[in-house]
Structures are given as structure tokens and as C-alpha cells.
Scaffold this active site. Structure first.
Site, PDB file in Angstrom:
ATOM      1  N   SER A  97     -47.106  71.606  52.920  1.00 16.53           N
ATOM      2  CA  SER A  97     -45.772  71.400  52.382  1.00 16.53           C
ATOM      3  C   SER A  97     -45.910  71.265  50.873  1.00 16.53           C
ATOM      4  O   SER A  97     -46.573  72.061  50.216  1.00 16.53           O
ATOM      5  CB  SER A  97     -45.134  70.168  53.022  1.00 16.53           C
ATOM      6  N   TYR A 109     -36.853  76.632  47.152  1.00 16.72           N
ATOM      7  CA  TYR A 109     -38.215  76.223  47.508  1.00 16.72           C
ATOM      8  C   TYR A 109     -38.206  74.786  48.025  1.00 16.72           C
ATOM      9  O   TYR A 109     -38.820  74.482  49.050  1.00 16.72           O
ATOM     10  CB  TYR A 109     -39.141  76.347  46.300  1.00 16.72           C
ATOM     11  N   LYS A 131     -39.392  73.473  51.870  1.00 17.75           N
ATOM     12  CA  LYS A 131     -40.404  72.453  52.150  1.00 17.75           C
ATOM     13  C   LYS A 131     -39.795  71.243  52.863  1.00 17.75           C
ATOM     14  O   LYS A 131     -40.468  70.606  53.681  1.00 17.75           O
ATOM     15  CB  LYS A 131     -41.112  72.044  50.863  1.00 17.75           C
TER      16      LYS A 131
END
Length: 272
Positions: free
Chosen positions: A134, A148, A152
Site C-alpha cells: 500500500s 492514487y 491505496k
């Protein structure tokens, strides 16, 4: 004890560093990438101890086939490291539909397909360790990395749920949360949206807030990864680097303070 390790995104950056570190200590590695030419050097040195596989993790069928091929080659897979992914730079408004879909497709669905294949194999084996790469940005966010960050956060939720579901099968799950490192992640490995002028000042201020000390040395992560996969009781979460934990600790303190401030409103919304 020698381990059989399957790692995605092994052609460069942290993935390649980890693959080489595992090989140096005598592990056997199934190293996947979209382009495996950069793994030829490791193949020349380590021979049959490395199996490079050209795999697009966005393909569920290809992900399952790669896990099956790796297990057939080495007899089992002890550790699966889901490292494939990339960063996309752009504010929320700047994102195109395709950019957003591509980011989620690779960082979330690509990880999911490999995870499903790994669980099927490890459940039959009765053991295994799934390591999900992650980011500290899966716990706290930075501007201009919204999609992004979102990918995650999704990895975090998916993986924590997975850990609860597979523990009884002897499968362990760890979510690794690196802070920034001096890899190509923010350069040639990344993509970026068409800029909107209104966000120029925000981006300048964001860049100005970063310093060389914000980014760790990627080679230093190898020892931590070795300790992690060798642990009999690995943690559910592990930060890599000195920046992530203090930052996220403060973020959570601020969240708790806000929740506490609004606790009466929240409780009243229960209805009784």
C-alpha cells in the site's frame, strides 16, 4: 529457511531491489512484470532460482496463470508480494475518466486478481503470507494525488478484510505502507493529468513542502522486508521509512479530536 516468493512489479524500483535481496540470501523468486527484459541480469546470476514471468496483472486470467505456473515450477509459494502499481499525479478536477479508471484498474483490481489466485493456492497448501504494498497515502492523503490516494485506501480496506477471512486457513496478511523513497515512482513510472492553471499555486506549495529528507533510501527497505516475511507472527500493518508513522499518528490525533467534537451529533443520529 528458504522461501518461495512471488512478487509483482519486479522490473524496477522497490520490487526489483527486494527480488534481488531475496535471491542473494538463497530464496527462490517468481518475478513478474509487464516487461521482463530488466530481469535478464538477475536470471544470468541466479539461474533456476528465479522465474521471470511477463504478466499484466490487470488480466485476472493472466494473474491466476502466473500463480499456477510459479507453484508448478517450485512446488509451492510461501509468500506473495503484491507490488505492481503506479502513481498518477493530478488534482481531482484534472483527472480524465480514463486516467481514473486506469489507476484503479492496476492498483486495486490488479492486486485483487493476484490476491484471489494466491488465496486459492495457499488455502490448498494450508499456509502462506500475502504482503500487500500500500502506501502511507493509504492512511493519510496529499493533494494532487487524489486517485492514487483513493486506490491505496481501497487496498487497505480490501486487505484488512482479507486478513479476517483467511486467518483460519493459515494465511497471514500484511499491509506495507512505505513513505516516499528515491525510486522512479514519481518520475518515469508515473503518469500525470493535463494541468489546470488554477491549481498551479497549490502544486508549487506542495512541492516546496518536500525536502530530500522526505524520501528514504530504497535499498534500506530490503532488510525490513526480509524480517517481515521471516516473522512467525507478522503485523497486519508495517510502515517503511521514518516519515510515515509520525505523520499518520498526527493525522489520526486530528481525526479523533474532530470525531470527539461531533460525538453528540453522531449519537443523536442513532435515533434512540
Amino acid at each position: 529457511m528458504k522461501k518461495i516468493i512471488f512478487i509483482t512489479g519486479a522490473s524496477r524500483g522497490l520490487g526489483k531491489i527486494w527480488a534481488e535481496a531475496f535471491l542473494k540470501r538463497g530464496d527462490q523468486v517468481i518475478a513478474t512484470a509487464r516487461n521482463i527484459e530488466s530481469l535478464e541480469g538477475l536470471k544470468a546470476i541466479y539461474g533456476e532460482n528465479i522465474l521471470p514471468l511477463q504478466v499484466d496483472v490487470n488480466s485476472r486470467a493472466a494473474s491466476f496463470a502466473a500463480i499456477e505456473q510459479g507453484a508448478a515450477q517450485f512446488g509451492k509459494i510461501d509468500v506473495v508480494i503484491n507490488n505492481a502499481g503506479y502513481g498518477h499525479f493530478g488534482t481531482i478536477e484534472e483527472l480524465s475518466e480514463q486516467e481514473a479508471r486506469d489507476q484503479i484498474e492496476t492498483n486495486v483490481f490488479g492486486l485483487l486478481w493476484v490476491t484471489q489466485a494466491a488465496v486459492k493456492l495457499m488455502r490448498a497448501q494450508g499456509h502462506g503470507h500475502i504482503v500487500q504494498i500500500s502506501s502511507a497515502l493509504g492512511q493519510a492523503v496529499m493533494p494532487t494525488l487524489g486517485i492514487y490516494n483513493a486506490s491505496k485506501f481501497a487496498v487497505e480496506g480490501l486487505s484488512e478484510t482479507l486478513a479476517a477471512e483467511v486467518a483460519s486457513f493459515g494465511i497471514k496478511v500484511t499491509i506495507v505502507e512505505p513513505n516516499g523513497f528515491t525510486t522512479e515512482w514519481g518520475g518515469v513510472s508515473a503518469s500525470a493529468s493535463e494541468p489546470i492553471e488554477a491549481y498551479s499555486k497549490l502544486k508549487e506549495d506542495f512541492q516546496a513542502g518536500l525536502s530530500p529528507d522526505s524520501f528514504g533510501k530504497p535499498e534500506a527497505t530490503a532488510a525490513a522486508m526480509e524480517l517481515l516475511i521471516d516473522s512467525e507472527n507478522p503485523p497486519l500493518r508495517l510502515f517503511l521509512g521514518k516519515v510515515g508513522f509520525p505523520w499518520v499518528k498526527q493525522v489520526y490525533a486530528d481525526r479523533l479530536a474532530t470525531w470527539e467534537e461531533w460525538a453528540d451529533v453522531a449519537t443523536a443520529a442513532h435515533g434512540f
